[in-house]
Design an enzyme around this catalytic site. Structure first.
Site, short mmCIF file in Angstrom:
data_model
loop_
_atom_site.label_atom_id
_atom_site.label_comp_id
_atom_site.label_asym_id
_atom_site.label_seq_id
_atom_site.Cartn_x
_atom_site.Cartn_y
_atom_site.Cartn_z
N ALA A 60 0.80 -1.22 0.00
CA ALA A 60 0.00 0.00 0.00
C ALA A 60 0.83 1.27 0.00
CB ALA A 60 -0.93 0.01 1.22
N TYR A 61 2.14 1.18 0.13
CA TYR A 61 2.96 2.39 0.17
C TYR A 61 2.94 3.09 -1.20
CZ TYR A 61 5.00 0.84 4.63
OH TYR A 61 5.19 0.44 5.93
N SER A 62 2.45 4.32 -1.18
CA SER A 62 2.43 5.16 -2.39
C SER A 62 1.80 4.43 -3.57
CB SER A 62 3.84 5.64 -2.74
OG SER A 62 4.37 6.43 -1.70
#
Length: 326
Positions: A60-62
């Site tokens: 889910a990071y960036s």
């Protein structure tokens, strides 16, 4: 660089892990303070040059771009068998009812998506980013076991949950003969020590490696209380983590500053040295957006705090609600 066995596994990891949440396309996802790929790559390369072999990211990071940036950098700067790549699953990555969580469908979809973005056939450590109250833990654990048996992950880990939940997961895995959680990635630093009550003793008893996130409390332990950064101003999570105990936290930050001044060392080294003094901790996950961030983290490995210094750092702390599970 020093290395340690990760929990009770045979896996050797650097005593520091590079956290890669700071690397991603700034206008993708909800982290506008991230570094671009061009800005991120030197930090990943420098970590490798300094002997760090452990890299932590999440799907889910960036909006997935964090995994892409890390994967391309590792392919360019290292051999796959030399590095330990960890990623996570739980938070939303796409719209729709099955775009998040820890159901079998979500896990099977997301492991393949993470492998594509990272450009690898497997990850070394696949972690559940949070506890999913809407999915039976048996379903989650069996799906993770199947991911391991398919060769898509070598180990599995967990992050940020109550000790009773983690204990239940460990017991359930053992009961069914499924792959057991090897690690716990939890919120642990001088400003949030609630994990010392139950989670850390559980991990020590069960041989689980502890890899704390936010070891410097989003940077609050490294600067005067009145100072702020662009990330702090735009990161909604920071306020929710440390807003309720500011008076006591100021006291802890002041103690870090006092000992750092007496030692003629940066504050980050003192805060990390305190973590290294804890027997449960395997490898704190440190972020790096400036060259000195990695330098301080590595130098902290050689800082041995006295018992009096540790007591002074811990004395101002007051109990607080557990935060970081959401």
């Amino acid at each position: 660089m020093r290395f340690v066995k990760l929990g009770s596994t045979g896996l050797d990891v650097s005593r520091l892990a590079l956290g890669c949440m700071s690397y991603g396309v700034p206008d993708r996802g909800n982290h506008p303070w991230t570094l671009t790929e061009e800005e991120s790559r030197p930090h990943i390369q420098r970590a490798l040059e300094q002997g760090i072999n452990f890299f932590d990211t999440a799907n889910a990071y960036s909006d997935g771009t964090g995994e892409e940036i890390l994967g391309r950098a590792l392919r360019d700067f290292a051999r796959r068998d030399e590095v330990v790549v960890a990623t996570k699953v739980f938070f939303p990555t796409r719209p729709g009812p099955n775009g998040a969580g820890l159901s079998r469908k979500a896990i099977m979809t997301e492991i393949d998506a993470s492998l594509r973005r990272l450009g690898t056939d497997y990850v070394d450590l696949y972690q559940i980013h949070r506890w999913d109250p809407t999915t039976p833990i048996e379903e989650t654990l069996e799906a993770l076991h199947d991911v391991v048996k398919a060769g898509k992950a070598l180990y599995v880990g967990a992050s940020s949950m109550y000790a009773w939940q983690f204990s239940k997961a460990l017991y359930t895995s053992q009961l069914h003969g499924w792959t057991r959680f090897a690690t716990m990635q939890n919120h642990y630093n001088l400003l949030h020590r609630e994990e010392e009550r139950e989670m850390l003793p559980l991990c020590l008893d069960q041989g689980v490696g502890v890899i704390p996130w936010s070891p410097l409390a989003r940077g609050r332990l490294t600067r005067d209380w009145s100072e702020s950064t662009q990330r702090e101003q735009s990161d909604e999570v920071t306020g929710s983590l440390y807003a309720s105990t500011e008076d006591a936290d100021r006291g802890v930050v002041a103690r870090v500053a006092k000992i750092a001044e007496a030692r003629h060392l940066p504050r980050a080294q003192i805060a990390l040295a305190w973590l290294f003094s804890k027997s449960a901790v395997s490898a704190p996950i440190v972020g790096a957006t400036k060259p000195h961030h990695l330098d301080d983290a590595i130098a902290a490995l050689d800082v041995d705090l006295t018992a009096d210094e540790i007591a002074a750092l811990e004395e101002p702390y007051i109990p607080r609600s557990v935060v970081g599970f959401g």
